[in-house]
Design an enzyme around this catalytic site. Structure first.
Site, PDB file in Angstrom:
ATOM      1  CD1 TRP A 196      -3.277   1.378   1.503  1.00  0.00           C
ATOM      2  CD2 TRP A 196      -1.060   2.361   2.249  1.00  0.00           C
ATOM      3  NE1 TRP A 196      -3.444   2.610   1.793  1.00  0.00           N
ATOM      4  CE2 TRP A 196      -2.404   3.071   2.286  1.00  0.00           C
ATOM      5  CE3 TRP A 196      -0.121   2.852   2.895  1.00  0.00           C
ATOM      6  CZ2 TRP A 196      -2.375   4.530   2.981  1.00  0.00           C
ATOM      7  CZ3 TRP A 196      -0.098   4.009   3.572  1.00  0.00           C
ATOM      8  CH2 TRP A 196      -1.281   4.883   3.630  1.00  0.00           C
ATOM      9  CB  SER A 230       3.992  -3.468   2.466  1.00  0.00           C
ATOM     10  OG  SER A 230       3.427  -2.566   3.651  1.00  0.00           O
ATOM     11  CG  MET A 231      -1.221  -3.710   1.661  1.00  0.00           C
ATOM     12  SD  MET A 231      -2.759  -2.489   1.607  1.00  0.00           S
ATOM     13  CE  MET A 231      -4.146  -3.753   1.695  1.00  0.00           C
ATOM     14  CG  ASP A 239       9.786  -1.204   7.502  1.00  0.00           C
ATOM     15  OD1 ASP A 239       9.196  -0.184   7.397  1.00  0.00           O
ATOM     16  OD2 ASP A 239       9.493  -2.131   6.786  1.00  0.00           O
ATOM     17  CG  HIS A 283       7.766   0.106   4.332  1.00  0.00           C
ATOM     18  ND1 HIS A 283       7.406  -1.286   4.770  1.00  0.00           N
ATOM     19  CD2 HIS A 283       6.517   0.023   3.495  1.00  0.00           C
ATOM     20  CE1 HIS A 283       6.415  -1.708   4.664  1.00  0.00           C
ATOM     21  NE2 HIS A 283       5.892  -0.979   3.861  1.00  0.00           N
TER      22      HIS A 283
END
Length: 275
Positions: free
Chosen positions: A29, A95-96, A224, A253
């Site tokens: 995201w 990530s997501m 991150d 990240h």
């Protein structure tokens, strides 16, 4: 455009490059499948079939109003794998996207899956609480949603600094990296932007991770600033039987997009695929 129509009629756009054993990429995201361009080319060049989709409400997929929850995302991924009849798949998730893949395995099993790579993933839980003191406070997520609703274009420019840990001395992040982040973020629906925050903040993936029974590589940067490594990767490696954790010193990240760490991650991914 190549699209998969999901069970509820949503068109999911995907790239499909190369030939060979399939590798399917799930983006983070607020990005889309373009975030994986470097890895898609490298994987296809190495003799694999490289596939990356845009999540619903992101990129070129249908800009729908609802369905921004992990059960739905997981079922969308299942529909894509079924649509392309993919088997012996390596799932790579950022990530997501890590939550999407975890919930896919939790709901659909590993019948089509050979292995998994989790990059800077949100699993098993992002939200700070008594059982997750290393997590992110609710106030941070509230501020993110407020920023999107107040003036999302400037918000995406501002948060790109955090996404890439751009303020660190000697950071390799470029203006081009930040511009690409902004361009992808602006293709996400505003409803998706806000609803996804609630989803990735509070969804628990502990039970999903316990169902992983395939080789799993976890990669996370120790700088991150979006998904804290102590709340996620260091816990996930304990929940997934036989998982391997690689920690990138100074990694942000968005490390798979930034020169230096990008090449290291791609090399680690290709080495994992050769196993």
């Amino acid at each position: 455009m190549p699209v998969c129509t999901t069970r509820d009629g949503v068109e999911i756009f995907y790239k499909d490059w190369g030939r060979g054993r399939p590798v399917v990429f799930s983006h983070g995201w607020p990005l889309n499948g373009d975030a994986w361009q470097d890895q898609l080319k490298a994987v296809a060049d190495a003799g694999h079939r490289a596939i990356a989709h845009d999540r619903r409400g992101h990129g070129r997929s249908a800009p729908v109003w609802d369905g921004y929850d992990f059960d739905t995302f997981a079922d969308d991924l299942a529909d894509l794998l079924d649509h392309l009849d993919l088997r012996d798949v390596t799932l790579v998730a950022h990530s997501m996207g890590g939550g999407e893949v975890a919930r896919y395995i939790g709901r659909h099993g590993t019948g089509r899956v050979r292995s998994v790579v989790l990059l800077s993933a949100i699993t098993p839980l992002m939200l700070q609480g008594p059982d997750n003191p290393e997590g992110v406070p609710q106030s941070v997520f509230d501020d993110i949603k407020a920023g999107i609703l107040r003036e999302r274009s400037q918000f995406w420019k501002d948060i790109a600094e955090t996404f890439f840990s751009a303020g660190r001395p000697g950071s390799p992040v470029t203006q081009g990296n930040k511009d690409a982040f902004w361009a992808m973020a602006m293709q996400e629906t505003i409803e998706g932007g806000v609803a996804c925050v609630d989803a990735f903040a509070a969804t628990r993936f502990h039970d999903d991770l316990s169902k992983f029974d395939v080789p799993t590589l976890i990669v996370h940067g120790d700088d991150d600033q979006v998904v804290p490594i102590d709340a996620t990767a260091r816990k996930a490696v304990e929940l997934i039987a036989g998982a391997e954790l690689k920690v990138y010193e100074g990694g942000s990240h968005g490390l798979a997009l930034v020169d230096g760490h990008k090449q290291r991650f791609t090399a680690d991914l290709l080495e994992f695929l050769r196993r």
